[in-house]
Design a protein around this motif. Structure first.
Motif, PDB file in Angstrom:
ATOM      1  N   GLU A  21      -2.860  -3.629   3.697  1.00 39.02           N
ATOM      2  CA  GLU A  21      -2.941  -2.675   2.650  1.00 39.02           C
ATOM      3  C   GLU A  21      -2.766  -1.597   3.304  1.00 39.02           C
ATOM      4  O   GLU A  21      -3.729  -1.132   4.375  1.00 39.02           O
ATOM      5  CB  GLU A  21      -3.612  -2.915   1.348  1.00 39.02           C
ATOM      6  N   SER A  73      -3.030   2.677   4.067  1.00 36.51           N
ATOM      7  CA  SER A  73      -3.423   3.538   2.663  1.00 36.51           C
ATOM      8  C   SER A  73      -2.883   5.221   3.078  1.00 36.51           C
ATOM      9  O   SER A  73      -2.931   5.152   4.735  1.00 36.51           O
ATOM     10  CB  SER A  73      -5.217   3.219   2.999  1.00 36.51           C
ATOM     11  N   GLY A 100       1.071  -1.402  -0.546  1.00 40.97           N
ATOM     12  CA  GLY A 100      -0.111  -0.115  -0.003  1.00 40.97           C
ATOM     13  C   GLY A 100       0.907   1.336  -0.198  1.00 40.97           C
ATOM     14  O   GLY A 100       2.041   1.520   0.390  1.00 40.97           O
TER      15      GLY A 100
END
Length: 206
Positions: free
Chosen positions: A186, A188, A42
């Motif tokens: 992931e 962000s 990410g």
């Protein structure tokens, strides 16, 4: 008011008891252990930090581990200083990269460094004494095709010892890697100080 507080406390206790009972039933079905393939990817900050946090947990439990650092291996980072200075008996640290691609500006050199890192990674993963191996920023090497994703996936799927954990970090994890992973997170990006003109700082970034 006192009755309301008492009623609220009783309702809370009842709710938590139901949650605990459900949780206990679920945990009773979880008995197996296996070496996990763990991917941190990410655009957000924290991928390597999370990987090194897992390495610190292994060290705290006395589990032998190893780090193979791709791409930014030339950096003098806090985690590298800590491990090499205080825990070399529990964690091997192999810095294989020469810096980010825009710094080296030499694709062949970058490929050679990535290949050397992957050979070292395979040796560490196959070492039966190691509980966890962190492949820091390997996703960057895979993204630029410095390494063959098919080769990496096949090795992790077919040759990784059953109880060895392997953690792979870096942006843009390839779909093939995500497919075989047991745990994928992931990160962000919501805000980052770099966008406000703040440079990378020791203790936060490295």
């Amino acid at each position: 008011m006192a009755m309301d507080e008492t009623d609220l406390a009783a309702r809370h206790a009842t709710k938590m008891a139901k949650i605990k009972a459900a949780r206990d039933r679920m945990m009773a079905t979880k008995e197996g252990e296996k070496g996990l393939i763990i991917v941190h990817t990410g655009a957000g900050k924290g991928k390597s930090s999370s990987g090194f946090g897992m390495i610190m947990r292994c060290i705290a439990h006395g589990f032998p581990s190893a780090v193979v650092q791709f791409i930014k291996g030339a950096w003098d980072t806090g985690e590298r200083r800590l491990i090499e200075t205080h825990f070399p008996h529990l964690c091997q640290f192999h810095a294989m990269g020469e810096g980010f691609t825009w710094e080296t500006q030499d694709r062949e050199r970058d490929i050679a460094a990535a290949r050397a890192g992957w050979e070292k990674a395979k040796a560490m993963i196959l070492n039966p004494e190691l509980r966890m191996v962190l492949l820091d920023e390997i996703n960057i090497a895979l993204r630029y095709d410095y390494l063959d994703i098919a080769e990496v996936v096949a090795f992790l799927r077919d040759e990784k010892p059953p109880l060895t954990h392997v953690v792979l970090t870096g942006r843009n994890a390839k779909d093939e890697l995500i497919e075989i992973a047991d745990l994928v997170t992931e990160m962000s990006l919501i805000k980052h100080p770099f966008r406000a003109g703040i440079k990378a700082q020791p203790g936060v970034e490295f």
